[in-house]
Scaffold this motif. Structure first.
Motif, short mmCIF file in Angstrom:
data_model
loop_
_atom_site.label_atom_id
_atom_site.label_comp_id
_atom_site.label_asym_id
_atom_site.label_seq_id
_atom_site.Cartn_x
_atom_site.Cartn_y
_atom_site.Cartn_z
N GLY A 290 5.83 5.06 -8.74
CA GLY A 290 5.70 3.57 -8.41
C GLY A 290 4.82 3.25 -7.27
O GLY A 290 4.05 2.20 -7.28
N ASN A 291 4.92 4.17 -6.21
CA ASN A 291 4.24 4.00 -5.00
C ASN A 291 2.63 4.21 -5.24
O ASN A 291 1.73 3.49 -4.71
CB ASN A 291 4.70 5.03 -4.10
CG ASN A 291 3.82 5.14 -2.65
OD1 ASN A 291 3.92 4.07 -2.00
ND2 ASN A 291 3.40 5.94 -2.10
N ARG A 292 2.44 5.09 -6.18
CA ARG A 292 0.97 5.62 -6.35
C ARG A 292 0.36 4.38 -7.10
O ARG A 292 -0.52 3.91 -6.76
CB ARG A 292 0.86 6.60 -7.28
CG ARG A 292 1.45 8.07 -6.72
CD ARG A 292 1.36 9.12 -7.61
NE ARG A 292 1.55 10.56 -7.09
CZ ARG A 292 1.42 11.54 -7.72
NH1 ARG A 292 1.39 11.47 -9.21
NH2 ARG A 292 1.57 12.72 -7.34
N ILE A 293 1.09 3.83 -8.00
CA ILE A 293 0.54 2.53 -8.99
C ILE A 293 0.49 1.67 -7.93
O ILE A 293 -0.60 0.77 -8.08
CB ILE A 293 1.42 2.46 -10.17
CG1 ILE A 293 1.19 3.82 -11.25
CG2 ILE A 293 1.01 1.15 -11.05
CD1 ILE A 293 2.22 3.51 -12.27
N LYS A 294 1.24 1.32 -7.14
CA LYS A 294 1.36 -0.15 -6.42
C LYS A 294 -0.12 0.17 -5.56
O LYS A 294 -0.75 -0.99 -5.30
CB LYS A 294 2.54 0.06 -5.55
CG LYS A 294 2.49 -1.31 -4.63
CD LYS A 294 3.96 -1.28 -3.90
CE LYS A 294 4.37 -0.23 -3.11
NZ LYS A 294 5.58 -0.48 -2.54
#
Length: 252
Positions: free
Chosen positions: A81-85
């Motif tokens: 989620g952090n990467r995609i965000k």
């Protein structure tokens, strides 16, 4: 400046991406800006690679290992989620090609390492595959296992693991980059003297000895640096965009 979807369409057609049954979607995985001036390429869409793309003010991150692998949980949380965000917040597209980039006869990972090693006359490791993801090729001059290991360590800048067999010389070589250690069985069926991949398993030690095929683990990352760079250069030539390779030397 180029259009994102023109680039993706060209890559899909060039790599024949739709003809592969893969473990993750190939092509555009996360959509950002449509106007492309700069592409950062990397082996894996890690947070470090994303941060490099942000720092370079890139419009696209092009990788071999992207997201949305089969068996992964659906929620976009935690590390993923952090990467995609980060990608979405900076309007950066993620484009990924897995098996199609292994298999391509010019741009692919296997073709690239064959060129680096000096292997000639490429054949399919598995002739039943329409687009083989593994290959067989030949050294111009036979080498001892020790000479071959030294050659591979110099090429890949990696602490190569050699699992020996009793063959005194190496001429015919099977290979498939990344995590394809179990294809050593196919190499044995084709009477290869040696087999190269990236990773190694406990069982591979016994298989090399009992199948009579020298096994060389040259690094998953180390063997797959080259396809994405070749693809990025081909995109640059086709669309006149800037491309930069991000290297994070993964010891696996």
């Amino acid at each position: 400046m180029a259009n994102l979807h023109d680039i993706v369409q060209w890559c899909n057609q060039t790599l024949k991406a739709n003809e592969f049954k893969d473990y993750a979607p190939n092509g555009l995985q996360i959509e950002g800006t449509s106007e492309i001036k700069k592409i950062v390429c990397a082996v894996t869409a890690s947070e470090d690679a994303i941060d490099a793309a942000i720092a370079q003010q890139a419009d696209v991150l092009l990788v071999h290992h992207g997201y949305f692998w089969k068996g992964e949980p659906y929620p976009i949380t935690g590390m993923r989620g952090n990467r995609i965000k980060k990608l979405i917040q900076h309007n950066i597209s993620l484009i990924a090609y897995h098996l199609p980039l292994d298999a391509h006869p010019v741009l692919g990972n296997n073709a690239a390492i064959a060129d680096l090693i000096g292997l000639k006359n490429l054949e399919a490791l598995d002739s039943s595959e329409k687009y083989p993801i593994g290959n067989i090729a030949y050294l111009e001059h036979a080498l001892s296992p020790e000479q071959f290991k030294t050659k591979l360590q110099t090429i890949f800048d990696f602490n190569v693991v050699h699992l020996p067999s009793d063959k005194p010389q190496i001429k015919k070589v099977g290979f498939c980059t990344g995590g394809a250690q179990d294809f050593i069985n196919k190499a044995a069926q084709e009477n290869c003297d040696a087999y190269i991949s990236g990773e190694v398993s406990e069982r591979t030690f016994y298989e090399a000895k009992e199948l009579g095929v020298h096994y060389f683990a040259c690094g998953h990352h180390a063997t797959e640096r080259y396809g994405v760079q070749r693809l990025a250069q081909a995109i640059a030539d086709q669309f006149a965009v800037e491309t930069i390779y991000f290297e994070l030397n993964n010891p696996i």
